[in-house]
Design a protein around this motif. Structure first.
Motif, PDB file in Angstrom:
ATOM      1  N   THR A 287      -7.142  13.527  11.492  1.00 47.35           N
ATOM      2  CA  THR A 287      -7.111  12.923  12.826  1.00 47.35           C
ATOM      3  C   THR A 287      -5.706  12.447  13.171  1.00 47.35           C
ATOM      4  OG1 THR A 287      -9.432  12.236  12.690  1.00 47.35           O
ATOM      5  CG2 THR A 287      -8.044  11.065  14.273  1.00 47.35           C
ATOM      6  N   HIS A 288      -5.003  11.914  12.186  1.00 47.20           N
ATOM      7  CA  HIS A 288      -3.635  11.443  12.439  1.00 47.20           C
ATOM      8  C   HIS A 288      -2.760  12.593  12.922  1.00 47.20           C
ATOM      9  CE1 HIS A 288      -0.396   8.462  11.965  1.00 47.20           C
ATOM     10  NE2 HIS A 288       0.351   9.511  11.720  1.00 47.20           N
TER      11      HIS A 288
ATOM     12  N   ALA B  55       1.511   4.407  18.845  1.00 42.83           N
ATOM     13  CA  ALA B  55       0.198   5.059  18.816  1.00 42.83           C
ATOM     14  C   ALA B  55      -0.098   5.611  17.427  1.00 42.83           C
ATOM     15  CB  ALA B  55       0.139   6.177  19.851  1.00 42.83           C
ATOM     16  N   PHE B  56       0.904   6.199  16.785  1.00 42.87           N
ATOM     17  CA  PHE B  56       0.712   6.731  15.432  1.00 42.87           C
ATOM     18  C   PHE B  56       0.406   5.588  14.457  1.00 42.87           C
ATOM     19  CE2 PHE B  56       4.100  10.070  16.718  1.00 42.87           C
ATOM     20  CZ  PHE B  56       3.179  10.687  17.553  1.00 42.87           C
TER      21      PHE B  56
ATOM     22  N   PRO C  41       2.472  10.002   8.205  1.00 40.46           N
ATOM     23  CA  PRO C  41       3.579  10.595   8.985  1.00 40.46           C
ATOM     24  C   PRO C  41       4.217  11.812   8.324  1.00 40.46           C
ATOM     25  CG  PRO C  41       3.753   8.198   8.938  1.00 40.46           C
ATOM     26  CD  PRO C  41       2.718   8.565   7.931  1.00 40.46           C
ATOM     27  N   GLY C  42       3.913  12.052   7.052  1.00 41.24           N
ATOM     28  CA  GLY C  42       4.436  13.237   6.370  1.00 41.24           C
ATOM     29  C   GLY C  42       3.940  14.536   6.987  1.00 41.24           C
ATOM     30  N   GLN C  43       2.976  14.421   7.910  1.00 45.53           N
ATOM     31  CA  GLN C  43       2.456  15.597   8.594  1.00 45.53           C
ATOM     32  C   GLN C  43       3.289  15.991   9.814  1.00 45.53           C
ATOM     33  OE1 GLN C  43      -2.167  15.680   8.472  1.00 45.53           O
ATOM     34  NE2 GLN C  43      -1.609  13.533   8.717  1.00 45.53           N
TER      35      GLN C  43
ATOM     36  N   ALA D 224      -3.074   4.827  12.233  1.00 46.80           N
ATOM     37  CA  ALA D 224      -3.045   4.639  10.781  1.00 46.80           C
ATOM     38  C   ALA D 224      -3.700   3.313  10.388  1.00 46.80           C
ATOM     39  CB  ALA D 224      -1.605   4.688  10.273  1.00 46.80           C
ATOM     40  N   GLU D 225      -3.444   2.268  11.166  1.00 44.67           N
ATOM     41  CA  GLU D 225      -4.049   0.962  10.878  1.00 44.67           C
ATOM     42  C   GLU D 225      -5.558   1.012  11.081  1.00 44.67           C
ATOM     43  OE1 GLU D 225      -2.697  -1.805   9.541  1.00 44.67           O
ATOM     44  OE2 GLU D 225      -0.984  -0.468   9.230  1.00 44.67           O
ATOM     45  N   LEU D 226      -6.005   1.729  12.110  1.00 47.59           N
ATOM     46  CA  LEU D 226      -7.452   1.887  12.331  1.00 47.59           C
ATOM     47  C   LEU D 226      -8.084   2.630  11.153  1.00 47.59           C
ATOM     48  CD1 LEU D 226      -7.720   2.796  16.128  1.00 47.59           C
ATOM     49  CD2 LEU D 226      -8.639   0.754  15.001  1.00 47.59           C
ATOM     50  N   ALA D 227      -7.393   3.643  10.671  1.00 44.73           N
ATOM     51  CA  ALA D 227      -7.898   4.387   9.516  1.00 44.73           C
ATOM     52  C   ALA D 227      -7.995   3.485   8.298  1.00 44.73           C
ATOM     53  CB  ALA D 227      -6.970   5.572   9.220  1.00 44.73           C
ATOM     54  N   LYS D 228      -6.972   2.684   8.106  1.00 43.03           N
ATOM     55  CA  LYS D 228      -6.963   1.752   6.972  1.00 43.03           C
ATOM     56  C   LYS D 228      -8.124   0.770   7.072  1.00 43.03           C
ATOM     57  CE  LYS D 228      -3.828  -1.491   4.641  1.00 43.03           C
ATOM     58  NZ  LYS D 228      -2.474  -2.101   4.698  1.00 43.03           N
TER      59      LYS D 228
END
Length: 267
Positions: free
Chosen positions: A187-188, A123-124, A90-92, A128-132
């Motif tokens: 992607t995030h 959604a965000f 989320p820092g982006q 992130a969970e999918l990425a993890k």
């Protein structure tokens, strides 16, 4: 006020720094886990003149190698590193906010305000969970490949050869994990941008257009090069019809793995 290139440059440096830190810490964790795994193998395996004996006990030990390696990675802090890494996605968001401010200031009619609601935040979080999960699965794949290498050592292979093949299997797979981490980070941001632009689209009459922006250098793949060189703008429908040859949904995945480019509202 900074321009779009300045924001993109700072954003790219943010991603590079985040991923480089993840790579350094992951490498350190893997080294610790490998050393501990090697120590456990030394205690558990039966050797004859430095070679791994063909025995049921040794076979059982090596069949558990993937679980042992993952356990040692967790002990070394892998799960904490992964959670901390995706927590920085989320820092982006400020980079997207800056981009909207610059775009709005350049238009005759300012852009409508973008306020992310609970569904957007969910959604965000889901991305992130999918990425993890994806990165975790890639690491599990490394452990599985290490186990496959180890099983070949049953029946006379020197212990030193086993250790060397395990180190090679793990080290050669780490770039895949790092690449996945970099892709997930970019992607995030595109997920954030996608949700933000959809809010604008819903409140703006007519079809909006987008340009493809980012670096053009020796790392840029052909798909991205073509888009950058045409300097055309595209509707959402045109972008959705594109195929980067790697990943679906070009608005969110850009040019595919490790893509450093973004779609920017062009009016």
């Amino acid at each position: 006020m900074p321009d779009l290139k300045d924001v993109q440059s700072r954003h790219n440096r943010y991603i590079d720094s985040l991923v480089a830190s993840f790579e350094r810490e992951l490498s350190a964790i893997v080294n610790i886990a490998m050393a501990r795994t090697q120590a456990r193998l030394t205690e558990s395996l039966s050797l004859a003149d430095g070679r791994i004996a063909r025995s049921i006990g040794n076979a059982r030990t090596l069949r558990k190698l993937d679980a042992v390696l993952l356990e040692e990675m967790d002990r070394a802090g892998y799960q904490y590193l992964l959670s901390e890494f995706v927590a920085q996605f989320p820092g982006q968001l400020p980079y997207f906010r800056e981009t909207l401010d610059i775009l709005s200031a350049s238009m005759k009619t300012p852009l409508p305000a973008v306020a992310f609601g609970p569904r957007d935040i969910n959604a965000f979080t889901a991305q992130a969970e999918l990425a993890k999960d994806g990165i975790a699965a890639a690491v599990e794949g490394i452990a599985a490949r290490a186990k496959s290498k180890a099983m070949l050592a049953i029946g006379g292979a020197p212990f030193s050869e086993l250790v060397g093949s395990l180190a090679e299997a793990v080290s050669s797979s780490l770039p895949q994990v790092v690449g996945l981490a970099e892709t997930a980070t970019a992607t995030h941001y595109r997920v954030i941008a996608d949700r933000g632009y959809r809010i604008i689209e819903a409140e703006t009459p007519g079809k909006l257009k987008y340009s493809f922006e980012g670096p053009l250098d020796k790392l840029t793949r052909p798909f991205c090069t073509r888009l950058l060189k045409t300097r055309r703008v595209f509707s959402r429908a045109q972008i959705d019809a594109m195929d980067n040859g790697q990943l679906p949904n070009v608005f969110i995945t850009g040019g595919g793995w490790r893509c450093r480019h973004q779609w920017i509202l062009a009016g």
